[in-house]
Scaffold this active site. Structure first.
Site, PDB file in Angstrom:
ATOM      1  N   CYS A 129       2.332  -6.447   1.630  1.00  0.00           N
ATOM      2  CA  CYS A 129       1.337  -5.747   2.384  1.00  0.00           C
ATOM      3  C   CYS A 129       0.422  -6.742   3.028  1.00  0.00           C
ATOM      4  CB  CYS A 129       0.364  -4.909   1.622  1.00  0.00           C
ATOM      5  SG  CYS A 129      -1.120  -4.015   2.594  1.00  0.00           S
ATOM      6  N   SER A 137       0.970  -1.171  -0.052  1.00  0.00           N
ATOM      7  CA  SER A 137      -0.042  -0.029  -0.047  1.00  0.00           C
ATOM      8  C   SER A 137       1.066   1.269   0.141  1.00  0.00           C
ATOM      9  CB  SER A 137      -0.885   0.015   1.180  1.00  0.00           C
ATOM     10  OG  SER A 137      -0.011  -0.320   2.559  1.00  0.00           O
ATOM     11  N   THR A 153      -2.013  -6.405   4.895  1.00  0.00           N
ATOM     12  CA  THR A 153      -3.416  -6.260   4.836  1.00  0.00           C
ATOM     13  C   THR A 153      -3.874  -7.014   3.409  1.00  0.00           C
ATOM     14  OG1 THR A 153      -3.222  -4.189   6.224  1.00  0.00           O
ATOM     15  CG2 THR A 153      -5.312  -4.604   4.741  1.00  0.00           C
ATOM     16  N   CYS A 176       2.452  -6.555   9.902  1.00  0.00           N
ATOM     17  CA  CYS A 176       2.281  -5.418   9.092  1.00  0.00           C
ATOM     18  C   CYS A 176       3.853  -5.094   8.607  1.00  0.00           C
ATOM     19  CB  CYS A 176       1.923  -4.262  10.131  1.00  0.00           C
ATOM     20  SG  CYS A 176       1.824  -2.736   9.375  1.00  0.00           S
ATOM     21  N   TYR A 208      -4.104   1.098   3.413  1.00  0.00           N
ATOM     22  CA  TYR A 208      -5.155  -0.081   3.228  1.00  0.00           C
ATOM     23  C   TYR A 208      -5.819  -0.740   4.513  1.00  0.00           C
ATOM     24  CZ  TYR A 208      -3.591  -0.785  -1.622  1.00  0.00           C
ATOM     25  OH  TYR A 208      -3.181  -0.682  -3.233  1.00  0.00           O
TER      26      TYR A 208
HETATM   27  N1  DGL Z   1       1.069  -2.279   4.210  1.00  0.00           N
HETATM   28  C1  DGL Z   1       0.046  -2.276   5.325  1.00  0.00           C
HETATM   29  C2  DGL Z   1       0.249  -3.786   6.162  1.00  0.00           C
HETATM   30  O1  DGL Z   1       1.158  -4.499   6.087  1.00  0.00           O
HETATM   31  C3  DGL Z   1       0.235  -1.231   6.521  1.00  0.00           C
HETATM   32  C4  DGL Z   1      -0.186   0.031   5.545  1.00  0.00           C
HETATM   33  C5  DGL Z   1      -1.546   0.366   5.585  1.00  0.00           C
HETATM   34  O2  DGL Z   1      -2.440   0.212   6.270  1.00  0.00           O
HETATM   35  O3  DGL Z   1      -1.681   0.330   4.346  1.00  0.00           O
HETATM   36  O4  DGL Z   1      -0.776  -4.213   6.756  1.00  0.00           O
END
Ligand code: DGL
Length: 264
Positions: free
Chosen positions: A73, A11, A75, A184, A42
């Site tokens: 990512c 993201s 998410t 994350c 995201y």
């Molecule tokens: N890249 C997202 C993750 O690893 C974290 C940043 C976002 O919320 O977009 O969950």
């Protein structure tokens, strides 16, 4: 042997933790990284939106003629991986499985904590993946939404960051976890602070784990790039390349390269 590149998307900038691990472990591979900075975060969006964005990111990377896609990512891995695999023919791997497997291998008392964005934690993806490897493991989760903006600002060791982290981690003490999954992209940069707060807990960094998985997969299929191929990796963002160029070095260190702005 396969000299095509590896596509990685996130993201935003956090997925650079994954890019860096892959670049360190597989120095001959050419990386095409896309950070969807225009639409990040995201972690606070719905599944439907995360799937739509993830498909667009994948389609962009496919135009770079890559041999595989890594969904850096957490998410997007939690909410969109299945849909991506259904839609696209290429090998697509996410970060959840690798982190879950490493946690199960590391835990002794089978009590595992996971921190991630709201969407990742609400999806239950880490709990499901950990239980797949050990149905008797006890998994405790905590959404930690304030950590991403702190890392994006480079607040990696401030006292404010420490106090917010202490707040998010407080619930794990009474649960007696011995392993904590950093679910994350951004959290590996907080590892020193997390270790300070929970010195006895094994911290699982999914960025490192996914890099190991990529290496194993490429080696098993004889798809690694030729040694010394020396092709330059490329980084793209959908907005604010200046922010990438400022903060990217926290993540990429010696691999830092300036990003180009693209439209998907
Ligand atoms: N890249 C997202 C993750 O690893 C974290 C940043 C976002 O919320 O977009 O969950």
């Amino acid at each position: 042997m396969d000299n095509k590149g590896i596509g990685i998307f996130d993201s935003g900038l956090g997925g650079l933790t994954v890019a860096k691990e892959i670049m360190e472990m597989l120095p001959d591979e050419q990386i095409f990284y896309l950070g969807d900075t225009a639409r990040m975060p995201y972690g606070s969006k719905t599944k439907e939106t995360i799937i739509k964005f993830s498909k667009e990111n994948t389609a962009f990377l496919l135009k770079k003629n890559v041999k595989m896609i890594v969904v850096a990512c957490n998410t997007a891995s939690a909410l969109a991986l299945k849909e991506l695999k259904n839609e696209f023919e290429i090998d697509i791997i996410g970060v959840i499985e690798a982190g879950a497997r490493a946690a199960v291998e590391a835990t002794v008392n089978r009590r595992i904590g996971v921190i991630g964005t709201r969407a990742t934690i609400a999806s239950g993806a880490y709990v499901d993946a950990i239980k797949k490897y050990d149905s008797r493991a006890k998994v405790f989760t905590s959404a930690a939404p304030l950590l991403v903006p702190l890392v994006e600002e480079g607040w990696l060791s401030n006292k404010e960051t420490e106090s917010i982290l202490r707040h998010y981690l407080a619930g794990f003490g009474p649960k007696k976890i011995d392993t904590l999954v950093l679910g994350c992209t951004h959290y590996p940069l907080l590892k020193p602070l997390i270790k300070k707060i929970m010195p006895k807990v094994t911290v699982i960094d999914s960025a490192r784990e996914i890099a190991r998985t990529v290496r194993a997969m490429l080696e098993a299929r004889d798809m690694t790039a030729k040694k010394g191929a020396g092709r330059k990796s490329e980084f793209f963002v959908t907005d604010t390349p200046a922010q990438f160029n400022k903060v990217g070095r926290f993540f990429l260190k010696k691999f830092m390269v300036e990003a180009k702005k693209v439209r998907l």
